[in-house]
Design a protein around this motif. Structure first.
Motif, PDB file in Angstrom:
ATOM      1  N   ASP B 279      -4.495   1.041  -3.329  1.00  0.00           N
ATOM      2  CA  ASP B 279      -5.735   0.592  -3.220  1.00  0.00           C
ATOM      3  C   ASP B 279      -5.397  -0.787  -2.089  1.00  0.00           C
ATOM      4  OD1 ASP B 279      -7.183   1.627  -6.217  1.00  0.00           O
ATOM      5  OD2 ASP B 279      -7.236   2.743  -4.454  1.00  0.00           O
ATOM      6  N   ASP B 280      -4.495  -1.545  -2.852  1.00  0.00           N
ATOM      7  CA  ASP B 280      -4.430  -2.702  -1.968  1.00  0.00           C
ATOM      8  C   ASP B 280      -3.912  -2.675  -0.658  1.00  0.00           C
ATOM      9  OD1 ASP B 280      -3.356  -3.280  -5.103  1.00  0.00           O
ATOM     10  OD2 ASP B 280      -4.343  -5.163  -4.120  1.00  0.00           O
ATOM     11  N   ASN B 283      -6.946  -1.744   1.457  1.00  0.00           N
ATOM     12  CA  ASN B 283      -7.677  -2.820   1.781  1.00  0.00           C
ATOM     13  C   ASN B 283      -7.167  -3.697   2.878  1.00  0.00           C
ATOM     14  OD1 ASN B 283      -9.922  -2.638  -0.319  1.00  0.00           O
ATOM     15  ND2 ASN B 283      -8.806  -3.664  -1.591  1.00  0.00           N
ATOM     16  N   LYS B 286      -8.273  -1.714   5.756  1.00  0.00           N
ATOM     17  CA  LYS B 286      -9.533  -1.988   6.221  1.00  0.00           C
ATOM     18  C   LYS B 286     -10.079  -3.169   6.843  1.00  0.00           C
ATOM     19  CE  LYS B 286     -13.802  -1.553   3.397  1.00  0.00           C
ATOM     20  NZ  LYS B 286     -14.414  -1.332   2.096  1.00  0.00           N
ATOM     21  N   ARG B 287      -9.369  -4.076   6.185  1.00  0.00           N
ATOM     22  CA  ARG B 287      -9.718  -5.439   6.695  1.00  0.00           C
ATOM     23  C   ARG B 287      -9.218  -5.590   8.168  1.00  0.00           C
ATOM     24  NH1 ARG B 287      -7.582  -8.530   2.683  1.00  0.00           N
ATOM     25  NH2 ARG B 287      -5.624  -9.158   4.181  1.00  0.00           N
TER      26      ARG B 287
END
Lengths: 86, 485
Positions: B279-280, B283, B286-287
């Protein structure tokens, strides 16, 4: 009115006495609630080239790995440093 | 920024300070009107007068027509040496090899060696480099080139040896000068040689040895912001992913906001992936797409519009930072990074000198000498301006290409993570609940101490951070799939 009743009674009595069951056996039909098929016992004529068991227990998932980028060397940095010399 | 520019300008001037006394420009010009003066004599007098670019142009004309024996003239060679320091080595860019190879000057030997290197004629390049004595101020540059040649020839041992010599010689030259700017310049060269040794050990997969060399670079060095990423790669292969993340978070500190590397985001996502913190990792990806995509679009538009300009990027890099900040954060950061580079400062110094000499010539009385000087010095100034423009443009384009390249690589990583998540789902497994961050997960040396992070960045701690995340990779558990609801 009495004549009408007489006609109805005659038709009904004809219908009752003219049934096939009159003088024959009563047949009771029962449907089975559960039926089992043993596919393993089935016999097939000819040579069997496929397994008889059609079920699959586990979903066979093939995992494909993509080539993830990992740096192996710093040649580009060294080349940049050389170009920046006088 | 001014401090950086000042250091490099002072370094060159102090290295070759000379009392400029000789025949005045006016009298020299008058002489020229009356009789024909030799190019040798004119060049020397112009040099004494402080007109270095004009002197160098006359000297170049001398060598263009000189006989073979005259090219070996030691006095002219000495003059060439001095003038190349003042005007920059690119001044001989328009002269072919055969015209300058007879000049017995170490700076010319370095120029020829570089040309041979880029033609991949390593034997000849080494022949020219052998002409540079180890006590010469360009000896470190010569050893850096030797190191690169040996590296290209896959001789890592010789390459390491050359870079080790480079560090040694640079320290010796540093000890022999009293000038503070020159000392700092030699420090930069010496550190560059140490970093190249670290890079060779990295390629050889000797990651601990590589880190030893990186640790020799002080945090005040100009190289330091760039080697954080290289150190992080070493820790990645040593499987210390917490240290990788700690190093890369250094770029978030206020002191390093000008430094942004798309590769750092890639490595961050990779470290999370290896810790199975999917998940990290997602992220981070995604960022990258949401924040950096919009900024890079603006940069792309600007670059496409001005890609053929010979002056736009030069003007951009000479615009005050406050104006660039309003345009785009990437543009602002890239300009700051370019202005801190040694190459930019040397070229800018050379350009400013040419410009100053041009305006100095403009004030002189009209004549043949003045006309000659103005034409050639103006060309020299414009050439250097175009060179700075090209260097800046290349830096911007390379950065934009990196953004797109790592965007593609991050997408591949994202697919890999999604595939891993699906595989786990089908295998009816999931990660157990865990708490984040624990000191027991931090690996440290005996001389490294633990300090808690309270939202503050302390300058002396920069570059020494480590995360304390536990890997989820060994924590899978089975579960029964619930029925459809």
């Amino acid at each position: 009115m009495s004549r009408v009743y007489l006609i109805i009674f005659t038709i009904l009595s004809i219908g009752l006495f003219s049934s096939n069951s009159f003088g024959k056996e009563t047949v009771i039909i029962k449907y089975k609630k559960y039926e089992k098929f043993d596919l393993g016992e089935l016999e097939i004529k000819g040579s069997i080239i496929a397994p008889g068991d059609l079920s699959t227990s586990n979903l066979d998932v093939r995992k494909f790995s993509l080539q993830i980028y990992e740096r192996k060397k710093f040649d580009d940095h060294m080349a940049t440093q050389l170009r920046s010399l006088r | 920024m001014f401090k950086v520019f000042f250091i490099f300008s002072m370094m060159i001037w102090l290295a070759t300070a000379n009392d400029a006394q000789g025949e005045s420009f006016k009298s020299l010009q008058k002489k020229m009107e009356k009789k024909r003066l030799s190019k040798r004599y004119t060049s020397y007098q112009l040099y004494k007068n402080g007109h270095f670019f004009s002197a160098l142009n006359y000297l170049k004309d001398y060598y263009k027509k000189a006989k073979k024996t005259n090219k070996k003239d030691p006095e002219m060679a000495k003059l060439m040496e001095v003038l190349l320091v003042k005007a920059g080595t690119e001044s001989l860019g328009d002269l072919p090899d055969h015209m300058i190879k007879g000049i017995n000057a170490p700076t010319v030997a370095l120029i020829l060696a570089r040309r041979m290197y880029y033609k991949k004629d390593y034997k000849r390049a080494l022949g020219y480099l052998a002409k540079i004595p180890s006590t010469h101020r360009l000896a470190p540059d010569a050893f850096i080139m030797r190191g690169m040649i040996a590296y290209e020839k896959k001789d890592d041992y010789a390459s390491l040896s050359a870079y080790a010599q480079c560090s040694k010689i640079t320290m010796s030259l540093k000890g022999g000068t009293k000038s503070a700017p020159l000392k700092r310049y030699y420090d930069i060269l010496s550190q560059g040689c140490l970093i190249n040794q670290a890079r060779i050990y990295f390629k050889q997969k000797k990651f601990k040895k590589s880190l030893e060399f990186y640790s020799l670079i002080p945090k005040t060095s100009y190289h330091w912001p760039y080697i954080i990423l290289e150190k992080a790669w070493n820790y990645y292969y040593l499987k210390d992913y917490n240290r990788v993340l700690g190093l890369l978070v250094t770029y978030k500190s206020p002191l390093l906001t000008s430094y942004f590397f798309p590769e750092a985001e890639m490595l961050k996502a990779l470290a999370y992936y290896r810790l199975c913190l999917w998940d990290d990792a997602l992220n981070v990806i995604k960022r990258y797409y949401s924040i950096y995509k919009s900024r890079s679009s603006k940069l792309h538009t600007m670059l496409t519009k001005h890609k053929d300009s010979h002056t736009f990027f030069f003007e951009l890099v000479n615009t005050p930072i406050e104006k660039n900040e309003k345009k785009n954060m990437f543009i602002r950061n890239l300009v700051v990074m370019v202005k801190k580079k040694v190459k930019y400062n040397l070229d800018q110094f050379s350009y400013m000198n040419a410009k100053d000499e041009y305006y100095k010539l403009k004030k002189e009385p009209k004549g043949k000498l003045r006309s000659y000087g103005m034409i050639h010095v103006r060309e020299d100034a414009l050439y250097r301006k175009a060179k700075i423009n090209h260097y800046t443009k290349t830096t911007f384009f390379n950065f934009l290409n990196d953004i797109y390249l790592f965007s593609q690589r991050l997408f591949t990583l994202k697919l890999e993570i999604l595939s891993s998540q699906r595989h786990m789902m089908y295998a009816k497994k999931k990660f157990e609940k865990r708490k984040r961050g624990d000191l027991s997960e931090v690996s440290r040396q005996s001389d490294e101490y633990f300090f808690g992070f309270d939202g503050e960045f302390w300058a002396d701690e920069l570059g020494d951070y480590s995360f304390g995340l536990k890997s989820q990779c060994q924590q899978e558990s089975s579960f029964e799939r619930k029925g459809e609801e």
